[in-house]
Scaffold this active site. Structure first.
Site, short mmCIF file in Angstrom:
data_model
loop_
_atom_site.label_atom_id
_atom_site.label_comp_id
_atom_site.label_asym_id
_atom_site.label_seq_id
_atom_site.Cartn_x
_atom_site.Cartn_y
_atom_site.Cartn_z
N SER A 1 -63.50 52.05 -51.35
CA SER A 1 -63.23 53.48 -51.48
C SER A 1 -62.06 53.81 -52.38
CB SER A 1 -63.00 54.08 -50.10
OG SER A 1 -61.92 53.43 -49.45
N HIS B 1 -69.33 54.99 -49.26
CA HIS B 1 -69.29 55.54 -50.62
C HIS B 1 -70.45 55.07 -51.48
CE1 HIS B 1 -65.46 57.70 -50.55
NE2 HIS B 1 -65.12 56.79 -49.65
N LYS C 1 -70.71 62.30 -47.80
CA LYS C 1 -70.25 62.01 -49.15
C LYS C 1 -71.42 62.24 -50.11
CE LYS C 1 -66.88 58.96 -47.02
NZ LYS C 1 -65.97 60.01 -46.60
C1 LIG Z 1 -65.27 53.07 -46.73
C2 LIG Z 1 -65.22 54.24 -45.77
N1 LIG Z 1 -65.74 54.08 -44.55
C3 LIG Z 1 -65.74 55.08 -43.65
C4 LIG Z 1 -65.22 56.31 -43.96
C5 LIG Z 1 -65.22 57.41 -42.94
O1 LIG Z 1 -66.27 58.32 -43.22
P1 LIG Z 1 -66.21 59.80 -42.68
O2 LIG Z 1 -65.39 60.59 -43.65
O3 LIG Z 1 -67.64 60.23 -42.60
O4 LIG Z 1 -65.57 59.75 -41.33
C6 LIG Z 1 -64.66 56.53 -45.21
C7 LIG Z 1 -64.08 57.83 -45.55
O5 LIG Z 1 -63.69 58.16 -46.62
C8 LIG Z 1 -64.65 55.47 -46.15
O6 LIG Z 1 -64.11 55.60 -47.36
#
Ligand SMILES: Cc1ncc(COP(=O)(O)O)c(C=O)c1O
Length: 431
Positions: free
Chosen positions: A211, A239, A270
């Protein structure tokens, strides 16, 4: 005494007293506030954030929420596929709102399931190429729930050092023996695996697309090692869903390796235009999660209008492969243009494009300059990345036009030159 008319004086006790951790947080608060960096973190959006958005600087306690408002091109949104605000998504959500209301007022196993939840989970499973799928209230909750349910004391978990915080937190909850491996290093994974007996329950966990750096896991290498050493593979595709692979089906589909991934988690907020998270896997694994994961059992279901918007989003992705083609074209044009300026995009190979900066102050300065010029990007620093890896993080969307990309590159070129950022040799001291 009438308590409502005469509320007791606030005591203002300092909760950081006696906590070294909270005192560190307090220091960070002072750093942001005293240097006015809060201007560009937590900016306020007005209206639907699409290709363009109307954005104000963050309000201070004394100033209105419209301070420094600009019409901007959006280069900081997770709206990779450009489906946020799509007329079909909006119409589906609106129809569901009228039919089901804003919430089902319950958890899935009791009174919190409507047809849309079942349809969404079926559609996601089919789209991602897995037998079954379960949804959670966020991607964060999905990772916390899945890892604490499936991994436990006595298990060994090998986890990439740049995995998302939700994985780190989920693993803490699990009680498993966690061993962090060097970012994307198959050698580091292999050497850890070789020390473990074959019958040891073990997992390899990785983000699909990282991310902060925007690079992609070496899934073929991980799956091969997992098969050789009898390990489970878990991938967090937050992502990558609707941003990677054919039609946006994610990292496993990109490598045609769905069969090698035991559980795929991800986000619905996303590339997909909603909120929530998911875990996809075999029917037996998903059944374990329905009856054994706390974020499903003890937390309310997705709002039906969100589920309906997501279903429509998946239909559009299936019908229109050109959305993903445009997304990847856009990211390639931007990366090439940024590199041509002498800026460092690290090893980005996805719609996440970091631009490495020499110092956090410069990152904020550039972000503010770009805001004034009508370009929205996010500044990223510690603790999201290590202290010497501060960066701008650009998120590319399929809905950006060639003219938008030109304007972005032209503006970044002028602003970064003004700040003397081009051609700096930012020594790679490790991520
Ligand atoms: C790699 C990754 N996993 C999980 C999440 C969490 O997702 P959510 O925003 O739907 O809680 C994010 C959030 O940016 C992320 O970058």
């Amino acid at each position: 005494m009438d308590v409502l008319a005469n509320p007791p004086a606030v005591k203002n006790r300092d909760l950081a007293v006696g906590s070294a951790r909270l005192q560190e947080v307090q220091k960070a608060v002072h750093y942001y506030v005293d240097n006015h960096h809060c201007d560009v973190i937590g900016r306020v959006f007005h209206g639907i954030p699409g290709r363009e958005a109307s954005v104000s600087l963050s309000p201070t306690r004394r100033e209105a929420a419209s301070r420094g408002r600009r019409e901007v091109l959006h280069f900081g949104s997770y709206n990779y596929s450009g489906l946020n605000g799509h007329p079909r998504v909006m119409a589906a959500a609106e129809a569901a709102l009228k039919r089901y209301g804003t919430t089902v007022s319950g958890v899935r196993l009791l009174n919190g399931t409507c047809e849309l939840h079942l349809e969404l989970e079926r559609a996601l499973a089919e789209f991602l190429g897995f037998e079954d799928c379960i949804t959670y209230s966020s991607g964060y909750a999905a990772n916390l729930s899945v890892l604490s349910a499936l991994c436990g004391e006595g298990d060994v978990v090998l986890s990439d050092m740049l995995n998302h915080q939700s994985i780190i937190d989920g693993l803490k909850l699990s009680g498993a023996d966690v061993r962090t491996f060097r970012h994307k290093s198959l050698r580091s994974i292999e050497s850890a695996l070789k020390k473990l007996p074959r019958e040891q329950r073990k997992f390899i966990i990785t983000d699909g697309v990282f991310s902060m750096d925007g690079d992609v896991a070496d899934l073929p290498g991980i799956v091969a090692l997992a098969e050789e050493h009898n390990a489970f593979v878990l991938v967090d595709d937050a992502h990558a869903t609707a941003a990677m692979g054919p039609n946006g089906r994610g990292t496993p589909a990109h490598f045609a390796l769905q069969h090698g991934v035991d559980v795929l988690t991800g986000s619905l907020s996303k590339g997909l235009p909603g909120i929530g998270g998911f875990a996809a896997g075999s029917k037996a694994t998903v059944d374990l999660l329905r009856f054994g994961s706390n974020g499903y059992i003890f937390s309310a279901s997705l709002p039906p209008p969100v589920a309906a918007g997501l279903l429509e989003g998946i239909r559009i992705l299936q019908e229109q492969p050109e959305l993903q083609q445009r997304l990847h074209h856009n990211e390639n044009v931007l990366r090439a243009g940024i590199r041509a300026m002498g800026l460092d995009c690290m090893n980005s190979e996805s719609p996440i494009i970091p631009v490495l900066m020499p110092a956090y102050e410069k990152t904020f300065e550039l972000t503010r300059l770009l805001h004034e010029e009508g370009i929205y990007v996010n500044p990223v620093g510690y603790p999201a990345v290590s202290k010497n890896r501060t960066r701008l993080r650009i998120n590319v969307s399929a809905n950006l036009t060639p003219a938008d990309l030109d304007r972005f590159l032209d503006t970044l070129e002028r602003c970064s030159r003004k700040l003397g950022l081009q051609g700096l040799d930012l020594a790679r001291t490790g991520t």
